[in-house]
Design an enzyme around this catalytic site. Sequence first.
Site, PDB file in Angstrom:
ATOM      1  N   SER A 239       0.831  -1.197   0.000  1.00 24.49           N
ATOM      2  CA  SER A 239       0.000   0.000   0.000  1.00 24.49           C
ATOM      3  C   SER A 239       0.867   1.249   0.000  1.00 24.49           C
ATOM      4  CB  SER A 239      -0.906  -0.002   1.237  1.00 24.49           C
ATOM      5  OG  SER A 239      -1.684   1.158   1.293  1.00 24.49           O
ATOM      6  N   ASP A 258      -5.415  -4.234  -7.782  1.00 23.66           N
ATOM      7  CA  ASP A 258      -4.912  -4.687  -6.482  1.00 23.66           C
ATOM      8  C   ASP A 258      -4.731  -6.197  -6.321  1.00 23.66           C
ATOM      9  OD1 ASP A 258      -4.057  -3.871  -3.844  1.00 23.66           O
ATOM     10  OD2 ASP A 258      -5.890  -4.757  -3.070  1.00 23.66           O
ATOM     11  N   ARG A 323     -10.000   6.446   1.595  1.00 25.15           N
ATOM     12  CA  ARG A 323     -10.168   5.500   0.493  1.00 25.15           C
ATOM     13  C   ARG A 323     -11.400   5.817  -0.353  1.00 25.15           C
ATOM     14  NH1 ARG A 323      -6.287   1.191  -0.335  1.00 25.15           N
ATOM     15  NH2 ARG A 323      -5.068   1.099   1.585  1.00 25.15           N
TER      16      ARG A 323
END
Length: 534
Positions: A239, A258, A323
């Site tokens: 991350s 991801d 996010r």
Amino acid sequence: MEQKGPRKSSYGLDNQGLSAVGTAHWNLSAPTLYKEALSRGEASLSEGGALVALTGQHTGRSANDKFIVKESGSEDNIWWGKVNKPFEDTKFAGLHKKMIAHLEGKEVFVQDCYAGADKNNRLPVRIITECAWHNLFARNMFIQPEAHELDDFVPEFTILQTPSFEADPAVDGTRSEVFVLANFAEKLVIIGGTSYAGEIKKSVFSILNYLLPEKGILPMHCSVNVSSEGDSAVFFGLSGTGKTTLSADASRMLIGDDEHGWADEGVFNFEGGCYAKVIKLSQEAEPEIYATTGRFGTVLENVVMDEAGKLDLDDNRHTENTRASYPIHFIPNASETGIAGNPKNVIMLTADAFGVLPPISKLSPEQAMYHFISGYTAKLAGTEKGLGTEPQAAFSTCFGAPFMPRHPSVYAKLLGEKIAKHDVNCWLVNTGWTGGAYGTGHRMPIGHTRALVNAALDGTLANVEMEKDPFFGLSIPTACENVPSKILNPRNTWEDKDAYDKQAAHLVNLFIENFEQFAEYVTEDVMRSAPNRA
């Protein structure tokens, strides 16, 4: 139990003991979930149409509260230790029973979805949440079945998430009131005490990381994009290292940002959406991702918003870990299938806050194995309690240790086999600091990183003269169009060359010390590719 929604699976909730819930809302659409979340006061509406939710105390994953039930069917396959901590099956059963009692007579929201774009290797998952916005998150992040598939949908795993239910550590055997417990025998994950939506996403990822290696498929914490000629590229990274940013390239089609699997036929996205960090997101540098923050259907987590609904993406008052969750088709050039052929290039991303790794370097297959197992990046001083004033090295094996139930050698062996079979070019890219460590130097400009990555992907760097880095043994290109030659060798960017040498030697030692735990699991060739101790 009353069931509401346009589609109901013939496979009910009774298998999880949830027949006593008051109302089960099945597979609601995004607009309906918006309505439910807003009317229940779970979230707010931004001026652009995104749903903004706050998670309270827990604004990131609770890694220390994650456990795996120790049971005979899986215990010999688990890499037990600091990451994969055992939990008693009887304690799990007791805590699950208490969760069910907590939900008696209440409303729940259910999404039936798939993890995996490859129909031959997808996992049917049922996500049961007590909040509508978490169900919208699940709907965004996973792949929606066709309407006809919902009639006979049978989940292989169930995720049950109840933020309002907290554990009693003294009774339940947990570390705190928060718990994320996976039971491979029961094919069930239970999550409580936290509203952070990422726990749902990463629980599904952990399940796939356990199941897929037995099928010869490498699960990867990575982003993937593909050129118009069909050449796919894999971007590994922890991350904050740039997986989402660098894969969202207007000149290449996005497969996913991801989580992916690498099968014999090629790579496939595990998800149907993206979960991008948006703190200090720049419209100029990342226009595709920035645009999603102002769209209906996006879930914004812990983003600051004023009373008029105006967002402030630069404000970190809730957390640095803000996010955005959105369907992948919100990115203009995203793949409709989530599938691509075998990659021509593998890029390993690191944000080196010590400022000593090159902005890009070519890896031999053995070096690629070494750096994959190492999974290095750095934490910054001041961003976490206890970090002091100096950067801290962070090694997360396979660039995703918290989500890897099996021993790292299992994943590394699969990667090595696939690199060799498909003659893949491997690169290490530093998106971190140059000209000095964090606090002295500066972050690598995103424009330079993109130019270097593009030159690697289009084959340009394959024809450039390379020089060998004396500390890490890396092959560094001596020139690249649109990138100042001076920054290619990081030592050249430091005013104090002795300070660079000292810092590089320090990081080399950290690499070597970290890898000692894996030395017995790799070949001599991989060990010979390790950095050279000063």
